[in-house]
Design a protein around this motif. Sequence first.
Motif, mmCIF file in Angstrom:
data_model
loop_
_atom_site.group_PDB
_atom_site.id
_atom_site.type_symbol
_atom_site.label_atom_id
_atom_site.label_comp_id
_atom_site.label_asym_id
_atom_site.label_seq_id
_atom_site.Cartn_x
_atom_site.Cartn_y
_atom_site.Cartn_z
ATOM 1 N N ILE A 110 0.818 -1.201 0.000
ATOM 2 C CA ILE A 110 0.000 0.000 0.000
ATOM 3 C C ILE A 110 0.858 1.260 0.000
ATOM 4 O O ILE A 110 0.557 2.245 -0.693
ATOM 5 C CB ILE A 110 -0.958 -0.006 1.211
ATOM 6 N N ASP A 111 1.963 1.253 0.755
ATOM 7 C CA ASP A 111 2.699 2.492 0.968
ATOM 8 C C ASP A 111 4.143 2.473 0.478
ATOM 9 O O ASP A 111 4.776 3.526 0.408
ATOM 10 C CB ASP A 111 2.716 2.830 2.472
ATOM 11 N N ILE A 112 4.708 1.288 0.177
ATOM 12 C CA ILE A 112 6.123 1.251 -0.186
ATOM 13 C C ILE A 112 6.300 0.862 -1.654
ATOM 14 O O ILE A 112 6.871 1.635 -2.436
ATOM 15 C CB ILE A 112 6.880 0.258 0.724
ATOM 16 N N VAL A 113 5.857 -0.312 -2.024
ATOM 17 C CA VAL A 113 6.028 -0.813 -3.395
ATOM 18 C C VAL A 113 4.647 -1.010 -4.018
ATOM 19 O O VAL A 113 3.915 -1.924 -3.614
ATOM 20 C CB VAL A 113 6.807 -2.149 -3.401
ATOM 21 N N PRO A 114 4.233 -0.203 -4.981
ATOM 22 C CA PRO A 114 2.940 -0.409 -5.629
ATOM 23 C C PRO A 114 2.880 -1.775 -6.307
ATOM 24 O O PRO A 114 3.900 -2.258 -6.834
ATOM 25 C CB PRO A 114 2.879 0.739 -6.651
ATOM 26 N N PRO A 115 1.724 -2.413 -6.292
ATOM 27 C CA PRO A 115 1.623 -3.744 -6.922
ATOM 28 C C PRO A 115 2.034 -3.766 -8.386
ATOM 29 O O PRO A 115 2.587 -4.761 -8.861
ATOM 30 C CB PRO A 115 0.145 -4.097 -6.742
ATOM 31 N N LEU A 116 1.792 -2.677 -9.119
ATOM 32 C CA LEU A 116 2.187 -2.660 -10.528
ATOM 33 C C LEU A 116 3.709 -2.684 -10.665
ATOM 34 O O LEU A 116 4.250 -3.355 -11.558
ATOM 35 C CB LEU A 116 1.609 -1.421 -11.211
ATOM 36 N N THR A 117 4.413 -1.968 -9.792
ATOM 37 C CA THR A 117 5.885 -2.020 -9.804
ATOM 38 C C THR A 117 6.374 -3.415 -9.436
ATOM 39 O O THR A 117 7.319 -3.940 -10.039
ATOM 40 C CB THR A 117 6.442 -0.983 -8.820
ATOM 41 N N LEU A 472 8.854 7.673 4.191
ATOM 42 C CA LEU A 472 9.762 6.610 3.754
ATOM 43 C C LEU A 472 10.812 7.181 2.801
ATOM 44 O O LEU A 472 10.565 8.168 2.110
ATOM 45 C CB LEU A 472 8.981 5.518 3.038
ATOM 46 N N PRO A 473 11.999 6.558 2.739
ATOM 47 C CA PRO A 473 13.011 7.024 1.789
ATOM 48 C C PRO A 473 12.582 6.748 0.358
ATOM 49 O O PRO A 473 11.921 5.753 0.066
ATOM 50 C CB PRO A 473 14.256 6.218 2.177
ATOM 51 N N THR A 474 12.976 7.656 -0.537
ATOM 52 C CA THR A 474 12.650 7.496 -1.953
ATOM 53 C C THR A 474 13.745 6.782 -2.731
ATOM 54 O O THR A 474 13.501 6.274 -3.820
ATOM 55 C CB THR A 474 12.382 8.867 -2.589
ATOM 56 N N ASP A 475 14.963 6.743 -2.187
ATOM 57 C CA ASP A 475 16.073 6.029 -2.822
ATOM 58 C C ASP A 475 17.087 5.675 -1.750
ATOM 59 O O ASP A 475 16.902 5.971 -0.561
ATOM 60 C CB ASP A 475 16.711 6.861 -3.935
#
Length: 533
Positions: A110-117, A472-475
Motif C-alpha cells: 500500500i505504501d512502499i512498493v505499488p503492486p504494478l511495480t 519513507l526514503p525514496t532512494d
Amino acid sequence: MATETGAERGFGHVSRRLDVLFRYLLLAATLVGIVMLGVLLVYVANDAFQPLTADTGWLATFLATLVGPTVAVSGWLLYRNYAAFSFGWIVIGMGIVGFLFASGAAIAFIDIVPPLTWLAYLLAVALSFAVLVGLQSVDWRVPYLARIGATVGVLIGSILTVPPLVAGLTTVPTDASIILVTIGGPVAAIIGLKAEPKWDRPRAGLIAGAAAFGIAIVGMVFGPFVGLDPLPGTLVFSLAVLPAMALAAFGYVDRPEARIGLVLPVLVVGGVLLGWVIVQSMGFDGPNSWVTWEFLTSPHSGTAEDAGFYPAIGGSIILMVIVAALSFPLGVGTAIYLEEYAPRNRFTRIIQVNISNLAGVPSVVYGLLGLGVFVTYLGQPPGTAFVGGATLALLILPIVIIAAAEAIRSVPNSLRAASDGMGATRWQTVRNVVLPRAFPGILTGTILALGRAIGETAPLIMIGAPNVFFSLPTDLQSRVGAMPLQIYAWASLFAGEEFYTKVVPAGVVVLLIALLAMNSVAIALRNTYQNRA
C-alpha cells in the motif's frame, strides 16, 4: 574380565542423588528464565493492548466463546493426546504467523512498493529465469560461466526495460488482481504440488490447487464484507488462511492419530467470529488498545493519541532488504571459501579465530566503523538507507559466516568423496552436493542474524540516522528511520510520560512480533528441510 567402575574410569565418585539434584537445578533455572520472560511480555502487552479497559460484557463474551472452550479442550488434549494438542496449535500458529506476514505485506504494497511495480520487476526476473532454463535445456556447448554471464545480462536488461514498459501501459489490472495472480497463484500452485503425492487420485494436485486459488479469490471478493479491502483480504487469505488450511488437510491425511487436534483451530476461529457477532450486536466496547491499524499505518505525531509507527516499520523493512542483499552472498561466499577451498594452515586458522571474535564485538563499535568507512572516507551522507543497511550488514556478517561455515562443515565428507569419485570438479561438488545439504542451516542462521539486526539501535545512532522520521526514503541516498530508533525517541524524557507509558509498549510489541515472526520462519525452514533429509 572385571567391569570398570565410574571411579576407575576417572569420573570420580558416582552419586545418583547428585545426578537428580543437578537435573532439578537445571530445570529450576530454565523455569525461572521462562517465567521472568513471560512476566516481562505480559507486562508490556498489558500496557500496549490494555485489555482491562474493555466493557465487562466484551470480556465476558470472549471468555465464554473463545478463551474458556479453547483452554478446556487444550487441557484435555494435553492430558489425553499430546500429538493432537501439538498438531492443533501448530495449525493455529501457522495462521497467526501468516496473518502477521500478510499485514506486513499489505503495508508494503500500500505504501512502499505499488503492486504494478512489483509485477514489473517480477516479470523481469521471470524473463531472465526463462532464459536460464532455455540455456540449460538446449544441448549447446556453452561454458557454464558464459551461461551465467548471459543470464545476468538478460536480468539487467530486463530490469532496465520491462518496468518502464509496464508503467507505460494505458490499461492495467487492479492492485488486488495483481496480488491474487503473483502471490495467491504461486501459493495455490505449491499446495497443489504438495497435494499430488498425498492423494492417490487422478488430478488430485490440480483440484487442490484450483480449490486453493478459489479460496484466495474469496478473500479478494468477500474481504470488504468483514472490514478488509480487496488487497489486504487477498493477502490474508493467500498467506494466512491457505497455508493453515493446507497444513490441516495434509495433517489429516498423514497423522490420523492427531486428527482430533483440528478441534482447536475450529474453536479458535469459531470463537472469534461468534464473539465478534455478539459484541457487535450488543454494542460492547472493546479495549482501548494502542496497537491499532491506524498506529501501524500512520506517521509520527506530536501527540500520543495520533502517534504512528508506519515510517519506522517501512524503514526497518528497507534496511533488512539491504542487509540481506549485502550480507548473505558475501557471508556464504566467505564460508564456502574457508571450508572448501582455503588451505588448512596457520593463516586460515587466524582468519577463522578473528571472525569468531568479531561476532562478539559490541554493536556500537560497528556503528563507529560504519561512520568512519561509509561517511568519512567514502563521503556518503549520514543516516541514509545505504549507510544504515551496510553498517548493519557488517554487524551480522561474522554471524552469517559462522552459521554458514558450521552448516557446510556438517555435510558428511563421504558425500564429497562420492562426488569426487564420479569425476566431479570441486565447484560441481560444492554446487550439487554441499550447498543443497547445507542450505537449511545457512538460511536459518541468516534469518536469525537478521533478527538481531532489526533490533539494533546503537549502530544507527552512530551513523546519524534520524530518531523520528515522517516518511519513507525514496532512494538509497535518502535518510531512513527504524523501529528501534522510533521507540528510543518515544522513551526519552522529552517525549512525555504518555509516550513512555503507552506508545512505547505498543512499539515494543510490534518489534517483538516482527522478531518472533522471523524466528518462526527460521524454525519452520529448519524443520522442513530436516524432515526431507
